[in-house]
Design a protein around this motif. Structure first.
Motif, mmCIF file in Angstrom:
data_model
loop_
_atom_site.group_PDB
_atom_site.id
_atom_site.type_symbol
_atom_site.label_atom_id
_atom_site.label_comp_id
_atom_site.label_asym_id
_atom_site.label_seq_id
_atom_site.Cartn_x
_atom_site.Cartn_y
_atom_site.Cartn_z
ATOM 1 N N ALA A 82 51.715 -11.610 -30.358
ATOM 2 C CA ALA A 82 53.134 -11.350 -30.117
ATOM 3 C C ALA A 82 54.003 -12.474 -30.670
ATOM 4 N N ARG A 83 53.549 -13.738 -30.452
ATOM 5 C CA ARG A 83 54.313 -14.868 -30.974
ATOM 6 C C ARG A 83 54.367 -14.840 -32.495
ATOM 7 N N LYS A 84 53.217 -14.557 -33.103
ATOM 8 C CA LYS A 84 53.182 -14.495 -34.571
ATOM 9 C C LYS A 84 54.109 -13.400 -35.088
ATOM 10 N N SER A 85 54.086 -12.249 -34.408
ATOM 11 C CA SER A 85 54.945 -11.139 -34.817
ATOM 12 C C SER A 85 56.419 -11.510 -34.680
ATOM 13 N N ALA A 86 56.759 -12.179 -33.566
ATOM 14 C CA ALA A 86 58.147 -12.587 -33.339
ATOM 15 C C ALA A 86 58.589 -13.623 -34.371
ATOM 16 N N GLU A 87 57.695 -14.572 -34.672
ATOM 17 C CA GLU A 87 58.022 -15.600 -35.661
ATOM 18 C C GLU A 87 58.218 -14.985 -37.043
ATOM 19 N N ARG A 91 61.613 -15.036 -39.208
ATOM 20 C CA ARG A 91 61.654 -15.548 -40.584
ATOM 21 C C ARG A 91 62.233 -14.504 -41.531
ATOM 22 N N LYS A 92 61.804 -13.262 -41.319
ATOM 23 C CA LYS A 92 62.291 -12.187 -42.182
ATOM 24 C C LYS A 92 63.797 -11.985 -42.005
ATOM 25 N N SER A 93 64.258 -11.997 -40.747
ATOM 26 C CA SER A 93 65.685 -11.831 -40.475
ATOM 27 C C SER A 93 66.497 -12.975 -41.070
#
Length: 248
Positions: A82-87, A91-93
């Motif tokens: 979940a943390r990796k997905s949020a990070e 980054r993408k945003s």
């Protein structure tokens, strides 16, 4: 006492295996240094293993400890994912926002550059036009340079006007004179007292251009041109106003 199969439990984690080993040691009555049993080695290899007899009261704790370890490991893995997905999403945003900001800045800079260029071109054009008008005016003859005559024909009066009025303004000047006096420099409005080619009201206003304003068309043309330039910017400006109001 009963026996329990712990396939999968023993290999869940090192902590769980150690716990199982400790329980086995207690069940076997071994109070000395505990050594890895054949059952432990077999469990590490993933084989189906039966531990030594374990008191039934210990079996539930072994199972609970192992399942808890598995649940904790799964929860930790889920948290990490979940943390990796949020990070990654952040980054993408951020990258998208930076790109959009850069594109907006480029567009704004281009728009400002275009506006400045257009303004500079407009100013240059206006200056060039002003130079042309100034050159045109400087090339025209002064009213005093025409020889004085006792009378003047319409053709002579128009010829004077062509030499006094700038070429790009002559047609507008001519349109007004046509409507006001039909090029009659002695034209008089009996009702208002307006006089001359441009029907000055009163006619005596034209004395500012010359004392011979009543008899000299050149003097009247000079005064009329100055009046149109001063009030409307040019004879064409005066003609635009005349068309809208039938007077100027």
């Amino acid at each position: 006492m009963s026996r329990i199969s712990v396939r999968g439990f023993a290999v869940a984690s090192a902590t769980a295996v150690t716990t199982v080993g400790a329980v086995v040691g207690v069940a076997a009555g071994d109070t000395g240094q505990q050594q890895p049993s054949n059952d432990f080695e077999a469990a590490s290899a993933g084989d189906a293993t039966l531990l030594a007899d374990i008191p039934s009261g210990q079996q539930a704790r072994v199972q609970t400890a192992t399942l808890t370890q598995q649940a904790d490991a799964q929860a930790d893995a889920a948290d990490i994912a979940a943390r990796k997905s949020a990070e990654e999403s952040a980054r993408k945003s951020a990258a998208e926002a930076a790109t959009a900001k850069k594109e907006a800045a480029v567009k704004q800079a281009a728009a400002e550059a275009k506006a400045k260029k257009e303004a500079a071109e407009k100013l240059a054009k206006e200056r060039e036009e002003a130079k042309k008008q100034a050159a045109s005016r400087s090339a025209t003859r002064d009213a005093s340079s025409f020889p004085v005559q006792g009378s003047y024909s319409t053709a002579q009066v128009q010829a004077m006007a062509r030499q006094i009025v700038p070429a790009d303004q002559f047609q507008c000047f001519s349109n007004i004179v046509n409507h006001e006096s039909s090029w009659n420099y002695r034209a008089t409005n009996a009702g208002s007292g307006a006089y001359g080619l441009v029907q000055a009201l009163p006619g005596s206003k034209m004395a500012s251009a010359g004392a011979d304003w009543q008899t000299n068309p050149a003097t009247q043309i000079k005064w009329g041109l100055n009046y149109m330039d001063g009030r409307y910017g040019s004879p064409c400006g005066a003609w635009s106003f005349w068309q809208a109001n039938s007077w100027y």
